[in-house]
Design a protein around this motif. Structure first.
Motif, PDB file in Angstrom:
ATOM      1  N   ILE A 173      -8.648 -16.377  -2.044  1.00  0.00           N
ATOM      2  CA  ILE A 173      -8.621 -15.114  -1.305  1.00  0.00           C
ATOM      3  C   ILE A 173      -7.608 -14.195  -1.973  1.00  0.00           C
ATOM      4  O   ILE A 173      -6.471 -14.601  -2.233  1.00  0.00           O
ATOM      5  CB  ILE A 173      -8.238 -15.308   0.170  1.00  0.00           C
ATOM      6  CG1 ILE A 173      -9.261 -16.183   0.888  1.00  0.00           C
ATOM      7  CG2 ILE A 173      -8.121 -13.950   0.878  1.00  0.00           C
ATOM      8  CD1 ILE A 173      -8.891 -16.486   2.331  1.00  0.00           C
ATOM      9  N   CYS A 174      -8.032 -12.975  -2.244  1.00  0.00           N
ATOM     10  CA  CYS A 174      -7.129 -11.968  -2.805  1.00  0.00           C
ATOM     11  C   CYS A 174      -6.888 -10.889  -1.759  1.00  0.00           C
ATOM     12  O   CYS A 174      -7.679  -9.936  -1.647  1.00  0.00           O
ATOM     13  CB  CYS A 174      -7.722 -11.344  -4.065  1.00  0.00           C
ATOM     14  SG  CYS A 174      -7.756 -12.450  -5.480  1.00  0.00           S
ATOM     15  N   PRO A 175      -5.819 -11.019  -0.983  1.00  0.00           N
ATOM     16  CA  PRO A 175      -5.501  -9.939  -0.040  1.00  0.00           C
ATOM     17  C   PRO A 175      -5.107  -8.677  -0.796  1.00  0.00           C
ATOM     18  O   PRO A 175      -4.530  -8.736  -1.886  1.00  0.00           O
ATOM     19  CB  PRO A 175      -4.304 -10.490   0.746  1.00  0.00           C
ATOM     20  CG  PRO A 175      -4.330 -11.967   0.518  1.00  0.00           C
ATOM     21  CD  PRO A 175      -4.883 -12.144  -0.859  1.00  0.00           C
ATOM     22  N   GLY A 176      -5.421  -7.545  -0.195  1.00  0.00           N
ATOM     23  CA  GLY A 176      -4.901  -6.287  -0.704  1.00  0.00           C
ATOM     24  C   GLY A 176      -3.549  -6.018  -0.066  1.00  0.00           C
ATOM     25  O   GLY A 176      -2.763  -6.937   0.171  1.00  0.00           O
ATOM     26  N   ALA A 206      -2.808   2.884  -0.110  1.00  0.00           N
ATOM     27  CA  ALA A 206      -3.967   3.010   0.780  1.00  0.00           C
ATOM     28  C   ALA A 206      -5.076   3.837   0.144  1.00  0.00           C
ATOM     29  O   ALA A 206      -6.268   3.506   0.260  1.00  0.00           O
ATOM     30  CB  ALA A 206      -3.542   3.630   2.110  1.00  0.00           C
ATOM     31  N   SER A 207      -4.700   4.887  -0.544  1.00  0.00           N
ATOM     32  CA  SER A 207      -5.718   5.766  -1.140  1.00  0.00           C
ATOM     33  C   SER A 207      -6.381   5.128  -2.353  1.00  0.00           C
ATOM     34  O   SER A 207      -7.398   5.625  -2.835  1.00  0.00           O
ATOM     35  CB  SER A 207      -5.099   7.110  -1.532  1.00  0.00           C
ATOM     36  OG  SER A 207      -4.121   6.945  -2.546  1.00  0.00           O
ATOM     37  N   THR A 209      -7.925   2.405  -2.218  1.00  0.00           N
ATOM     38  CA  THR A 209      -9.052   1.616  -1.729  1.00  0.00           C
ATOM     39  C   THR A 209     -10.148   2.541  -1.228  1.00  0.00           C
ATOM     40  O   THR A 209      -9.875   3.643  -0.751  1.00  0.00           O
ATOM     41  CB  THR A 209      -8.633   0.673  -0.575  1.00  0.00           C
ATOM     42  OG1 THR A 209      -8.320   1.453   0.590  1.00  0.00           O
ATOM     43  CG2 THR A 209      -7.424  -0.159  -0.964  1.00  0.00           C
ATOM     44  N   SER A 210     -11.387   2.069  -1.307  1.00  0.00           N
ATOM     45  CA  SER A 210     -12.490   2.918  -0.855  1.00  0.00           C
ATOM     46  C   SER A 210     -12.466   3.101   0.655  1.00  0.00           C
ATOM     47  O   SER A 210     -12.999   4.080   1.170  1.00  0.00           O
ATOM     48  CB  SER A 210     -13.834   2.326  -1.294  1.00  0.00           C
ATOM     49  OG  SER A 210     -14.065   1.080  -0.675  1.00  0.00           O
ATOM     50  N   MET A 211     -11.834   2.161   1.384  1.00  0.00           N
ATOM     51  CA  MET A 211     -11.750   2.276   2.839  1.00  0.00           C
ATOM     52  C   MET A 211     -10.483   3.001   3.287  1.00  0.00           C
ATOM     53  O   MET A 211     -10.299   3.259   4.474  1.00  0.00           O
ATOM     54  CB  MET A 211     -11.847   0.894   3.491  1.00  0.00           C
ATOM     55  CG  MET A 211     -13.176   0.207   3.208  1.00  0.00           C
ATOM     56  SD  MET A 211     -13.368  -1.395   4.026  1.00  0.00           S
ATOM     57  CE  MET A 211     -13.644  -0.853   5.718  1.00  0.00           C
ATOM     58  N   GLY A 212      -9.607   3.323   2.337  1.00  0.00           N
ATOM     59  CA  GLY A 212      -8.446   4.152   2.613  1.00  0.00           C
ATOM     60  C   GLY A 212      -7.447   3.569   3.587  1.00  0.00           C
ATOM     61  O   GLY A 212      -6.802   4.312   4.322  1.00  0.00           O
ATOM     62  N   SER A 213      -7.289   2.244   3.575  1.00  0.00           N
ATOM     63  CA  SER A 213      -6.426   1.633   4.583  1.00  0.00           C
ATOM     64  C   SER A 213      -5.865   0.311   4.096  1.00  0.00           C
ATOM     65  O   SER A 213      -6.473  -0.367   3.251  1.00  0.00           O
ATOM     66  CB  SER A 213      -7.224   1.402   5.878  1.00  0.00           C
ATOM     67  OG  SER A 213      -6.446   0.740   6.843  1.00  0.00           O
ATOM     68  N   PHE A 214      -4.706  -0.069   4.633  1.00  0.00           N
ATOM     69  CA  PHE A 214      -4.205  -1.426   4.485  1.00  0.00           C
ATOM     70  C   PHE A 214      -5.067  -2.355   5.339  1.00  0.00           C
ATOM     71  O   PHE A 214      -5.765  -1.927   6.261  1.00  0.00           O
ATOM     72  CB  PHE A 214      -2.763  -1.512   4.970  1.00  0.00           C
ATOM     73  CG  PHE A 214      -1.733  -1.048   3.966  1.00  0.00           C
ATOM     74  CD1 PHE A 214      -0.451  -1.559   3.999  1.00  0.00           C
ATOM     75  CD2 PHE A 214      -2.024  -0.089   3.007  1.00  0.00           C
ATOM     76  CE1 PHE A 214       0.519  -1.139   3.102  1.00  0.00           C
ATOM     77  CE2 PHE A 214      -1.077   0.344   2.105  1.00  0.00           C
ATOM     78  CZ  PHE A 214       0.200  -0.183   2.148  1.00  0.00           C
ATOM     79  N   VAL A 215      -5.027  -3.641   5.046  1.00  0.00           N
ATOM     80  CA  VAL A 215      -5.705  -4.623   5.884  1.00  0.00           C
ATOM     81  C   VAL A 215      -4.682  -5.291   6.791  1.00  0.00           C
ATOM     82  O   VAL A 215      -3.468  -5.107   6.634  1.00  0.00           O
ATOM     83  CB  VAL A 215      -6.451  -5.682   5.039  1.00  0.00           C
ATOM     84  CG1 VAL A 215      -7.491  -5.022   4.167  1.00  0.00           C
ATOM     85  CG2 VAL A 215      -5.478  -6.487   4.179  1.00  0.00           C
ATOM     86  N   PRO A 249      -6.051   0.516  -8.683  1.00  0.00           N
ATOM     87  CA  PRO A 249      -4.913  -0.339  -8.374  1.00  0.00           C
ATOM     88  C   PRO A 249      -3.554   0.272  -8.659  1.00  0.00           C
ATOM     89  O   PRO A 249      -2.538  -0.329  -8.318  1.00  0.00           O
ATOM     90  CB  PRO A 249      -5.156  -1.556  -9.285  1.00  0.00           C
ATOM     91  CG  PRO A 249      -5.898  -1.002 -10.447  1.00  0.00           C
ATOM     92  CD  PRO A 249      -6.791   0.069  -9.868  1.00  0.00           C
ATOM     93  N   ASP A 250      -3.516   1.446  -9.265  1.00  0.00           N
ATOM     94  CA  ASP A 250      -2.233   2.062  -9.598  1.00  0.00           C
ATOM     95  C   ASP A 250      -1.785   2.943  -8.438  1.00  0.00           C
ATOM     96  O   ASP A 250      -2.333   4.020  -8.204  1.00  0.00           O
ATOM     97  CB  ASP A 250      -2.387   2.905 -10.866  1.00  0.00           C
ATOM     98  CG  ASP A 250      -1.028   3.433 -11.354  1.00  0.00           C
ATOM     99  OD1 ASP A 250      -0.063   3.378 -10.573  1.00  0.00           O
ATOM    100  OD2 ASP A 250      -0.955   3.882 -12.506  1.00  0.00           O
ATOM    101  N   PRO A 251      -0.766   2.494  -7.663  1.00  0.00           N
ATOM    102  CA  PRO A 251      -0.357   3.243  -6.475  1.00  0.00           C
ATOM    103  C   PRO A 251       0.345   4.566  -6.764  1.00  0.00           C
ATOM    104  O   PRO A 251       0.730   5.268  -5.851  1.00  0.00           O
ATOM    105  CB  PRO A 251       0.592   2.257  -5.768  1.00  0.00           C
ATOM    106  CG  PRO A 251       1.136   1.412  -6.867  1.00  0.00           C
ATOM    107  CD  PRO A 251      -0.003   1.268  -7.849  1.00  0.00           C
TER     108      PRO A 251
END
Length: 253
Positions: A173-176, A206-207, A209-215, A249-251
């Motif tokens: 599992i790779c958490p974000g 957050a931006s 990711t395509s869902m724009g959010s942390f998990v 992946p570059d914040p």
């Protein structure tokens, strides 16, 4: 009782969420952790071990106890890890590099080393390794962590091949970016390293990711239960991101 699961670093954060998800699914839960205070706060019906995952005698003793108490394991969540230093590669001390890689990689190796013989004997079992989206992408200022999280994926794919003939499986599992104290520490250190505010770094992650959010940690727990169950009986050697789909992946961006 659905099965028996051990979660390393299971007293808080993602590990705690894994334990809770397996508990809800009807598993017996055993968690290990280096944080004795956190271990004292887990549900009273969980079994616990105060263990350093990179101390082989401690790990061997815990697994001997598991064999005595349970007779084996159905699921291992090799979850223990540390974030390590946040700095450019030229500014990282060798001791800090080694400490980060050791907990993430050596801890996973030792957990697998003592689990695999039980699963081979039972001709069944599921190992779930916690990596990270840092094990799929490069991240600036996270050299030791990225290196270790890429490495555990290689280990997991090898374990999948070694266990397959015995009916066992291994997945990753790779958490974000996961809401919680650990990520807050990463945000603070990265903000300092880049001369940014914590909120600017948060928005950057957050931006990306395509869902724009942390998990949330429970999202990781739910995936672990799926990978530990018969519902995924022919899923092995896979690397599954639970991250809202990282597209950048570059914040910084």
């Amino acid at each position: 009782m659905t099965g028996r699961v051990l979660v390393t670093a299971g007293a808080s954060g993602i590990g705690r969420a894994m334990g809770e998800a397996f508990d809800k699914a009807g598993y017996e839960v055993w968690v290990s952790d280096l944080n004795g205070r956190a271990l004292g706060e887990v549900p009273v019906h969980w079994r616990t071990s105060h263990v350093d995952v990179i101390d082989e005698p401690q790990m061997a003793a815990m697994f001997a106890e598991i064999k005595r108490e349970w007779g084996g394991l159905d699921v291992l969540c090799a979850n223990a890890g540390v974030a390590g230093p946040t700095a450019q590669i030229e500014d990282i001390a060798l001791d800090d590099w080694r400490s980060c890689v050791s907990v993430n990689l050596d801890g996973t190796f030792l957990a697998a080393k003592y689990t695999v013989p039980m699963m081979k004997k039972a001709k069944a079992g599921s190992i779930i390794v916690t990596s990270s989206t840092a094990g799929q992408h490069g991240y600036p200022n996270r050299g030791p962590y990225c290196s270790a999280k890429w490495a555990v994926i290689g280990l997991a794919k090898t374990l999948a091949m070694e266990l397959g003939a015995f009916g066992g499986r291994c997945n990753v599992i790779c958490p974000g970016s996961v809401e919680g104290d650990r990520m807050e520490g990463v945000l603070s250190r990265e903000a300092e390293a880049k001369g940014m505010t914590r909120d600017e770094v948060y928005i950057g992650y957050a931006s990306g990711t395509s869902m724009g959010s942390f998990v949330e940690a429970r999202d990781i727990g739910d995936m672990a239960v799926f990978l530990g169950s018969d519902a995924s009986r022919f899923v092995s050697g896979q690397v599954i991101a639970v991250d809202g789909h990282t597209v950048n992946p570059d914040p910084k961006v």
